[in-house]
Scaffold this active site. Structure first.
Site, PDB file in Angstrom:
ATOM      1  N   LYS A  36       0.821  -1.215   0.000  1.00 48.43           N
ATOM      2  CA  LYS A  36       0.000   0.000   0.000  1.00 48.43           C
ATOM      3  C   LYS A  36       0.854   1.263   0.000  1.00 48.43           C
ATOM      4  O   LYS A  36       0.458   2.272  -0.532  1.00 48.43           O
ATOM      5  CB  LYS A  36      -0.947  -0.006   1.197  1.00 48.43           C
ATOM      6  CG  LYS A  36      -0.237   0.036   2.526  1.00 48.43           C
ATOM      7  CD  LYS A  36      -1.195  -0.202   3.678  1.00 48.43           C
ATOM      8  CE  LYS A  36      -0.442  -0.114   4.986  1.00 48.43           C
ATOM      9  NZ  LYS A  36      -1.127  -0.788   6.078  1.00 48.43           N
ATOM     10  N   ARG A 131      -7.446  -0.158  16.812  1.00 45.22           N
ATOM     11  CA  ARG A 131      -7.785   0.183  15.447  1.00 45.22           C
ATOM     12  C   ARG A 131      -8.891  -0.804  15.078  1.00 45.22           C
ATOM     13  O   ARG A 131      -9.852  -0.934  15.820  1.00 45.22           O
ATOM     14  CB  ARG A 131      -6.573   0.142  14.511  1.00 45.22           C
ATOM     15  CG  ARG A 131      -6.763   1.103  13.326  1.00 45.22           C
ATOM     16  CD  ARG A 131      -5.564   1.158  12.396  1.00 45.22           C
ATOM     17  NE  ARG A 131      -5.470  -0.003  11.515  1.00 45.22           N
ATOM     18  CZ  ARG A 131      -4.559  -0.125  10.564  1.00 45.22           C
ATOM     19  NH1 ARG A 131      -3.639   0.816  10.378  1.00 45.22           N
ATOM     20  NH2 ARG A 131      -4.538  -1.187   9.799  1.00 45.22           N
TER      21      ARG A 131
END
Ligand SMILES: *Cc1c(COP(=O)(O)O)cnc(C)c1O
Length: 588
Positions: A36, A131
């Protein structure tokens, strides 16, 4: 070079991947390569795959599509929790996704069912980093429902630490994840295939032999790309830290004081700068700034350089101590932190290049392959105009010989009625040396099979990615062709665009687009584009386009095709176009 550039060394990425994959394999763990930070750049994913990763992880759908279009056939996992609104796109592009919301998993199931496929789902467990992830209390219920969904293949469970909360993976929290896997297997009598333990921060635990045996997958980005674990950001043994380099040019170099003169207010970003008085220094301004990179994450490779500060477009450095002294126009290179790398790879202003070691060695001559009227009687027209050594003519030359020459760093010129782009481009892609392509002609009469489209697609590993194809000089486009060009988002410059932008700028944009992430470009030139009488380019404009190609140093294949010359007059005119692309200048 007008702006900064980042150079990507695929060989180092491949070797880093091999080191990490090897370590993990010793402990029964498979490695997913996460790309990414490079926005799903296909060349990087391919290097990871050559290094042995078992699949690719990406956080954004756009990047997943880019990987697919770039010929990645390995499983792709979507790492960021999918948005509810994108379920249909996700099941058709990613094989797996990490999930923490049951309404999303349900939507994925519906979307997959409609298409007669099953989408793999890894349920995330929040082990305390706060998260993504189900709170452990809700996990069993989520698994129960997931197992019943017809469009879903329950792949396993996972966790992600050290991202938001900075929580370090330990024997204890990884042990909890392992326990959940065992509990799920007991409760539902199903196998939990994947227990995905985390990211680069988990490597120290693996190396220490303390990762619980049930953890059988890690998703690794930074350790492969930058050669660092992420708990203390130490270099990881057996990996290189310099697979990426940012280069920027000195655009001003002057002796100036170290403290500004005048009353100090705020800087361009609202900060209140403070300055130490070090007397006069040699200060360099570079053409890189906060618009391109996270400047706090840039580290000059020359340790004598001290970064003093930056604004949107300028980086200011003290270069007093550099030996030999630097000069205006010199290029400085920087290592990057993860966040700096993320910014430069995302910035439209930073050119992305691949290191091409092969160009410096080997047979770099220009090979005129095949028999063509254009190649007849070379001596009178060829002269000594070529860059890169003596030309070679091989009328009976086949694809293998062409490929050899290109692999060695040389160039190939072909000509004839039919374009040879398909075989040459596909062969280079299959050899792991993809070329971008600029298709210059009045029509997009292109073999779309090279993109994997239509009834005669080339195999995935030999494909050209649509983002690396540019059409230029279009003036006759059929309805279906126009639709295809739009759907595949192929960058196209019509004659109108050329008129507005000018030939040189159009060509520069085309070269940059096509060459990003490639080993140079194939330029296909249909002489029918040169026809000002019927709305085409003038001969002079064709020369300028070809001269721009030569100046870029990116040309690997020149394919002058689409028709045969009608007579010697055509032939000699086309040869002159060819020579411009190969480096002939008016004054040489
Ligand atoms: C980014 C990411 C990774 C990879 O992290 P690195 O620190 O680069 O190894 C793994 N898993 C998830 C869910 C991620 O978002």
């Amino acid at each position: 070079m007008a702006g900064p550039s980042v150079t990507v060394d695929e060989a180092k990425i491949e070797a880093n991947a091999r080191a990490i994959v090897g370590l993990c394999a010793e402990h029964g763990i498979e490695t997913i390569g996460v790309c990414k930070v490079v926005c799903g750049m296909p060349a990087v994913a391919k290097a990871m795959i050559r290094g042995g990763v078992r699949g690719v992880g990406e956080s954004r759908l756009e990047n997943v599509l880019r990987l697919r279009a770039g010929g990645i056939v390995e499983p792709i996992s979507l790492l960021r929790i999918p948005p509810l609104s994108a379920a249909a796109d996700i099941v058709t592009s990613a094989d797996l996704s990490l999930n923490s919301e049951m309404s999303v998993v349900r939507a994925l199931s519906l979307a997959a069912e409609e298409r007669g496929i099953r989408h793999g789902v890894v349920l995330m467990v929040d082990l305390g980093d706060l998260r993504e992830g189900f709170w452990p209390d809700d996990l069993m219920e989520a698994v129960r429902e997931t197992l019943e969904l017809p469009g879903i293949r329950f792949q396993g469970i996972g966790a992600n630490l050290a991202c938001y909360g900075g929580v370090i993976p330990t024997e204890k929290n990884m042990g909890e994840l392992a326990d959940w896997a065992a509990r799920i297997e007991d409760a539902f009598g199903t196998k939990v295939e994947t227990v995905s333990g985390g990211n680069s921060s988990a490597l120290p635990l693996v190396a220490a032999g303390k990762m619980p045996a049930r953890i059988n997958q890690l998703r690794i980005g930074e350790a492969i790309l930058l050669g660092r674990e992420t708990v203390r950001r130490q270099p990881w043994p057996g990996t290189a830290q310099d697979a990426f380099a940012l280069a920027a040019e000195i655009i001003e170099l002057k002796r100036k004081p170290s403290v500004p003169i005048g009353e100090i207010g705020q800087d361009a970003f609202g900060g209140r700068p403070v300055f130490a008085d070090k007397g006069e220094m040699l200060r360099a301004i570079l053409n890189v700034g906060r618009e391109d990179a996270d400047v706090d994450g840039l580290f000059p490779r020359d340790r004598n350089i001290v970064i003093l500060g930056a604004s949107s477009d300028h980086l200011i450095a003290d270069v007093t101590a550099c030996r030999p002294p630097l000069a205006l126009g010199d290029e400085l290179t920087f290592d990057m932190s993860y966040s700096a790398l993320l910014a430069v790879m995302t910035s439209a202003y930073v050119e992305k290049r691949l290191v091409d070691d092969r160009r410096r060695v080997g047979d770099t001559r220009t090979l005129f392959a095949g028999a063509s009227k254009l190649f007849a009687d070379p001596q009178p027209w060829l002269g000594a105009a070529l860059q890169g050594g003596e030309p070679e003519f091989s009328p009976a030359c086949g694809i293998v010989e062409c490929l050899e020459r290109m692999r060695a760093g040389g160039r190939v010129v072909v000509a004839g009625a039919t374009a040879r782009a398909r075989e040459l481009c596909a062969a280079m892609a299959a050899a792991g040396l993809p070329l971008g392509m600029i298709w210059i002609g009045p029509e997009p009469d292109f073999d779309f099979g090279l993109l994997g489209v239509g009834s005669d697609p080339v195999p995935p590993e030999a494909r050209l990615s649509p983002e690396q194809l540019v059409f230029l000089g279009l003036r006759n486009v059929g309805k279906e062709q126009a639709e295809l060009v739009r759907r595949l988002r192929i960058e196209s410059y019509t004659m109108e665009d050329v008129d507005v932008l000018g030939v040189r700028e159009t060509m520069r944009r085309a070269l940059r687009r096509a060459a990003t992430g490639c080993r140079g470009v194939l330029v296909r030139f249909d002489p029918a584009v040169a026809d000002r009488g019927r709305d085409g380019l003038t001969d002079r404009e064709c020369h300028l386009a070809m001269e721009t190609v030569a100046a870029s140093d990116l040309l690997r294949v020149l394919d002058v095709s689409g028709r045969e010359p009608a007579g010697e007059r055509d032939a000699s005119r086309w040869r002159r176009f060819m020579l411009s692309a190969l480096g002939k200048r008016i004054l040489t």
